[in-house]
Design an enzyme around this catalytic site. Sequence first.
Site, PDB file in Angstrom:
ATOM      1  N   HIS A   1     -46.894  35.655  21.934  1.00  0.00           N
ATOM      2  CA  HIS A   1     -48.283  35.208  21.835  1.00  0.00           C
ATOM      3  C   HIS A   1     -48.867  35.522  20.463  1.00  0.00           C
ATOM      4  O   HIS A   1     -48.557  36.545  19.873  1.00  0.00           O
ATOM      5  CB  HIS A   1     -49.155  35.917  22.878  1.00  0.00           C
ATOM      6  CG  HIS A   1     -48.653  35.753  24.269  1.00  0.00           C
ATOM      7  ND1 HIS A   1     -48.770  36.749  25.201  1.00  0.00           N
ATOM      8  CD2 HIS A   1     -48.029  34.731  24.898  1.00  0.00           C
ATOM      9  CE1 HIS A   1     -48.242  36.344  26.351  1.00  0.00           C
ATOM     10  NE2 HIS A   1     -47.777  35.120  26.178  1.00  0.00           N
TER      11      HIS A   1
ATOM     12  N   LYS B   1     -54.564  44.213  16.830  1.00  0.00           N
ATOM     13  CA  LYS B   1     -54.467  44.981  18.063  1.00  0.00           C
ATOM     14  C   LYS B   1     -53.672  46.252  17.852  1.00  0.00           C
ATOM     15  O   LYS B   1     -52.840  46.343  16.948  1.00  0.00           O
ATOM     16  CB  LYS B   1     -53.910  44.163  19.210  1.00  0.00           C
ATOM     17  CG  LYS B   1     -52.649  43.422  18.983  1.00  0.00           C
ATOM     18  CD  LYS B   1     -52.323  42.588  20.229  1.00  0.00           C
ATOM     19  CE  LYS B   1     -51.516  41.377  19.885  1.00  0.00           C
ATOM     20  NZ  LYS B   1     -51.164  40.597  21.049  1.00  0.00           N
TER      21      LYS B   1
END
Length: 187
Positions: free
Chosen positions: A65, A74
Amino acid sequence: MRIERTELADVVVLVPEPFRDERGLFTRTFDAAEFDAHLGVDGAAASFVQDSQSRSRRGVIRGMHGRGGRGEAKLVRCAHGAVHDVLVDIRPGSPTFGAQQAFRLDDADFHHLYVPPGFLHGFQALTEVADVCYRIDRPHDPAEDLGVAYDDPDLAIGWPLPVGVVSARDAQAGSWSRLLATLGSSH
């Protein structure tokens, strides 16, 4: 906490130093001041706006992803069990564009992976149960989702276990060559 560079440009591993005794252990899982000091950006840690967690069974693959637009940064860690975590640099112009690197994240060493914007990310659960926690710097916008099939032959990711369950979305993800065309890259 130590911060280690990786083979991929701008990706780092945060390595906590747990205190262990007869009771078990204690570890700091994140330190905003050290994170900001390493990035050289005051307040970077405060930009994380969402925490999420997934639970997967042994062999499950989640990924690959990514995020279009501004991308998303992240901080990823495995809170329970172990995973084989894979990143692919999709930033045209990056010195490591198209390169991939795998990391073991587990609940023994507590390593955290800082993934800057512009990467595909996925993992395979190595243990009967694996809980992965994500700290993300932007709210999710499905319109910006990018994906490449976990078994794309051009990426040839070496998953360590036989493939278990894969979501319909991941099974139908696009190819590396289609993503390259989308990115407008000549690679």
